[in-house]
Design a protein around this motif. Structure first.
Motif, short mmCIF file in Angstrom:
data_model
loop_
_atom_site.label_atom_id
_atom_site.label_comp_id
_atom_site.label_asym_id
_atom_site.label_seq_id
_atom_site.Cartn_x
_atom_site.Cartn_y
_atom_site.Cartn_z
N MET A 193 0.83 -1.20 0.00
CA MET A 193 0.00 0.00 0.00
C MET A 193 0.87 1.26 0.00
O MET A 193 0.59 2.21 -0.73
CB MET A 193 -0.89 0.00 1.25
N GLU A 194 1.93 1.25 0.80
CA GLU A 194 2.75 2.45 0.93
C GLU A 194 3.32 2.84 -0.43
O GLU A 194 3.24 4.01 -0.84
CB GLU A 194 3.91 2.22 1.93
N VAL A 195 3.90 1.87 -1.12
CA VAL A 195 4.51 2.18 -2.42
C VAL A 195 3.42 2.50 -3.45
O VAL A 195 3.57 3.42 -4.25
CB VAL A 195 5.44 1.02 -2.89
N GLY A 196 2.32 1.77 -3.40
CA GLY A 196 1.22 2.03 -4.34
C GLY A 196 0.69 3.46 -4.22
O GLY A 196 0.49 4.15 -5.22
N LEU A 197 0.51 3.90 -2.99
CA LEU A 197 0.00 5.27 -2.79
C LEU A 197 1.04 6.30 -3.22
O LEU A 197 0.70 7.36 -3.79
CB LEU A 197 -0.38 5.49 -1.32
N HIS A 198 2.29 5.98 -2.99
CA HIS A 198 3.36 6.87 -3.42
C HIS A 198 3.37 7.00 -4.95
O HIS A 198 3.48 8.11 -5.50
CB HIS A 198 4.69 6.31 -2.90
N ILE A 199 3.21 5.88 -5.63
CA ILE A 199 3.18 5.90 -7.10
C ILE A 199 1.97 6.69 -7.59
O ILE A 199 2.05 7.50 -8.51
CB ILE A 199 3.19 4.45 -7.66
N HIS A 200 0.84 6.46 -6.93
CA HIS A 200 -0.40 7.17 -7.28
C HIS A 200 -0.18 8.68 -7.25
O HIS A 200 -0.56 9.41 -8.17
CB HIS A 200 -1.47 6.75 -6.27
N GLU A 201 0.46 9.13 -6.18
CA GLU A 201 0.67 10.56 -5.98
C GLU A 201 1.66 11.12 -7.01
O GLU A 201 1.43 12.15 -7.63
CB GLU A 201 1.20 10.76 -4.55
N LEU A 202 2.74 10.38 -7.18
CA LEU A 202 3.80 10.84 -8.09
C LEU A 202 3.28 10.87 -9.53
O LEU A 202 3.55 11.80 -10.29
CB LEU A 202 4.99 9.87 -7.97
N ALA A 203 2.51 9.85 -9.88
CA ALA A 203 2.01 9.77 -11.26
C ALA A 203 0.95 10.84 -11.53
O ALA A 203 0.74 11.23 -12.68
CB ALA A 203 1.42 8.38 -11.51
N ALA A 204 0.30 11.28 -10.48
CA ALA A 204 -0.78 12.27 -10.66
C ALA A 204 -0.23 13.65 -10.98
O ALA A 204 -0.94 14.50 -11.50
CB ALA A 204 -1.64 12.33 -9.40
N LYS A 205 1.02 13.88 -10.66
CA LYS A 205 1.60 15.22 -10.84
C LYS A 205 2.05 15.38 -12.29
O LYS A 205 2.87 14.62 -12.78
CB LYS A 205 2.78 15.39 -9.89
N ARG A 206 1.50 16.39 -12.96
CA ARG A 206 1.86 16.63 -14.35
C ARG A 206 3.28 17.18 -14.44
O ARG A 206 3.63 18.14 -13.76
CB ARG A 206 0.87 17.62 -14.94
N GLN A 207 4.07 16.57 -15.29
CA GLN A 207 5.46 16.99 -15.45
C GLN A 207 5.58 17.89 -16.69
O GLN A 207 4.76 17.78 -17.61
CB GLN A 207 6.36 15.75 -15.65
N PRO A 208 6.58 18.73 -16.73
CA PRO A 208 6.76 19.57 -17.92
C PRO A 208 6.82 18.71 -19.18
O PRO A 208 7.54 17.70 -19.21
CB PRO A 208 8.12 20.26 -17.67
N GLY A 209 6.04 19.07 -20.17
CA GLY A 209 6.05 18.33 -21.43
C GLY A 209 5.11 17.13 -21.47
O GLY A 209 4.98 16.49 -22.51
N GLN A 210 4.45 16.85 -20.37
CA GLN A 210 3.58 15.66 -20.31
C GLN A 210 2.25 15.93 -21.02
O GLN A 210 1.62 16.97 -20.79
CB GLN A 210 3.34 15.29 -18.85
N LEU A 211 1.82 14.98 -21.87
CA LEU A 211 0.65 15.21 -22.72
C LEU A 211 -0.62 14.55 -22.22
O LEU A 211 -1.67 14.74 -22.79
CB LEU A 211 0.94 14.66 -24.12
#
Ligand code: NAP
Ligand code: MG
Length: 519
Positions: free
Chosen positions: A263-281
């Motif tokens: 769960m800890e890593v899954g939630l971390h991935i969820h959060e990180l993936a949700a953040k739009r990065q420069p250039g992300q489409l």
């Protein structure tokens, strides 16, 4: 040429009560043992890549024994792997589904041919006994066979409502290049399932196996290479989550992430993936399958011998290191004492030792896991009564812990709430069936559960009220089968992706509607 496939059926497990199967498996282990300690590359764009920094994999039953030496991928490797996946995607997305399915079917055939060898590597790398390893390999074969069929099914034109004056179509296209992040505990099955679903749907992938089981990652990549999967469709990079996992998840060119783990890593991935990065489409798609605190309810009207057997198998199979493992037995007060009375000899009967010699209970995955489990046992001693086990097994070389039972565990105790991921069972007393259901639902998780009762009304009630993704009646709560038991949990157990079910491939696809005005 249309592929004619038989309906999907589960690969039958080997019966290790037959001495000849035990003999064959033992021989395969001997063969594998001759190959221990060899070096394996990463695979990027079909090329074998070696690095200066290495990542060895160890045998949890003999912690100094090196299974293989792997290349610790750098962020540059991860970047190249992702770029290669995007390049390969341009071709792969145009390959007809039937042809993509063929690669999966050939890989399944190859796994059947190498089955005892795959089992043997798994036995040595992660400490599964023969039956557990074989079930893992069978599940990997099942995923390949099942998703091959699913890819063909999803490639059919989808029904649309007729609209006068228009010709309308609805169909599915793949997402792009994604990242596959599996755990070590089903090191072939889950790795194969997430990877093959993604590529069957027309995506390309960067696979980052768990650093506890890189050998299984290499074997899968090697199998797909051997059946001619085009370069760049599956790229293998070995490394830890902090090393390259975060980098790949955060990368603006990552289209999707299929993760199974804590769960800890899954939630971390969820959060990180949700953040739009420069250039992300795009909005990244995440498929996150996480932990559990699974319960078996033993009702006052249960067949107690069957219940004891189901609890023991579910709690101590693969040392409790399954997301589906029974870590809570919730027992009606009317049968509580009798249940414990029968549980004791059943737990005592478990033989502990080297999985290579096919003992019931083997080592836990690592020294770190052992420390963590022992710290929970220490917590349990303060919260409840230690009934059985509770100790490391001192006279064995590996990371062994005795099958452990705590009794009179308060439902809110930490050992009744937090995932321990080891051979530790909390037995909780319930006042009634309704009370048992309330206790069962009283954690943040919702993955598997089971009820032992002869009363159909109670089973009906559990069917509605027991809030888990995979519910079983009068049987163990582990051992979900592809196709028969689509697998995935509610609440903090994940996104309920239902691996091995009819909705799974859709997670790797996106729908496109095309409408043409008729003149
Ligand atoms: P884990 O520690 O969460 O690791 C899972 C994967 O994530 C590994 O490949 C790991 O790589 C990687 N990872 C770790 N940190 C990362 C980060 N910051 N960014 C990207 N990736 C990262 O879980 P585990 O110990 O391997 O597996 C046990 C857990 O999986 C248990 O909680 C179990 O319940 C769960 N599980 C769930 C299911 C299900 O279907 N719901 C099935 C099986 C297991 P490294 O370890 O190499 O760093
Ligand atoms: Mg290991």
């Amino acid at each position: 040429m249309a592929l004619r496939l038989k309906p999907f059926r589960n690969e039958p497990h080997l019966d290790f009560s037959k001495p000849e199967n035990v003999r064959k498996q033992r021989k395969a282990i001997e063969e594998v043992r001759k190959q221990l300690g060899q070096e394996y590359p990463n695979l990027i764009d079909g090329k074998e890549v070696y690095n200066r920094e290495k990542l060895p994999s160890f045998n949890p039953a003999h912690p100094h024994e090196v299974i293989g030496v792997f290349q610790k991928a750098t962020q540059r490797d991860a970047e190249r792997a992702l770029q290669a996946a995007w390049r390969a995607f341009e071709e792969w997305k145009r390959v007809p589904a039937e042809e993509r399915a063929q690669y999966l079917l050939k890989a399944a055939q190859e796994m059947r041919r190498r089955r005892l060898e795959l089992n043997a590597w798994m036995i040595c790398e992660v400490g599964k006994n023969y039956a557990e390893a074989d079930a893992d390999t069978c599940e990997a074969i099942d995923f390949l066979e099942y998703y091959a069929r699913e890819a063909i099914r999803y490639a059919q034109p989808q029904p649309v409502t007729p609209v006068p004056g228009e010709r309308n179509e609805y169909f599915y296209i793949p997402l792009g290049a994604g990242v596959i992040i599996p755990p070590w505990n089903f090191p072939l099955a889950i790795l194969t399932g997430m990877t093959s679903a993604a590529i069957a749907a027309g995506n390309t992938v960067v696979v980052k196996p768990s650093s506890e089981s890189p050998m299984m990652g290499w074997l899968l990549a090697d199998i797909f290479r051997s059946v001619g999967l085009p370069d760049g469709v599956l790229n293998l990079v070995i490394g830890s989550g902090s090393n390259i996992g975060d980098f790949l998840v955060a990368h603006p060119r990552t289209r999707f992430i299929a993760f199974t783990g804590s769960m800890e890593v899954g939630l971390h991935i969820h959060e990180l993936a949700a953040k739009r990065q420069p250039g992300q489409l795009w909005i990244k798609r995440t498929i996150l399958e996480m932990g559990g605190k699974d319960a078996i309810i033993v009702d006052s009207e249960a067949d107690l011998d069957a219940a004891v057997q189901g609890v023991v198998v579910s709690a101590y199979g693969y040392q409790g290191q399954k997301c589906s493992a029974c870590s809570r037995a919730i027992v009606d007060k009317a049968v509580y004492e009798e249940f414990l009375h029968r549980l004791k000899p059943a737990v005592h009967a478990l033989r502990i030792g080297d999985p290579a010699d096919n003992f019931d209970v083997g080592p836990v995955i690592s020294e770190r896991a052992k420390e963590s489990i022992l710290s929970y046992i220490a917590i349990g001693k303060k919260e409840a009564k230690l009934f059985l086990g509770g100790n490391p097994v001192g006279d064995l070389d590996g990371h062994y812990i005795e099958p452990t039972v705590f009794v009179n565990v308060p439902p809110r105790a930490r050992i009744a709430q937090e995932e321990i991921f080891g051979p530790v069972l909390a037995v909780i007393k319930a006042n009634s069936f309704v009370d048992a259901l309330r206790i069962a639902n009283g954690t943040i998780y919702g993955l598997t559960g089971s009820v032992y009762s002869r009363n159909p009304d109670k089973l009906r009630m559990a069917r509605e009220e027991f809030h888990v993704g995979n519910l079983y009646f009068n049987r163990k709560c582990t051992g979900a089968l592809v196709g028969g038991h689509p697998f995935g949990g509610f609440n903090m157990s994940g996104t309920d992706s239902k691996a091995g079910g009819p909705d799974y491939l859709l997670l790797f696809l996106q729908g496109k509607s095309v409408s043409e005005k008729l003149t």
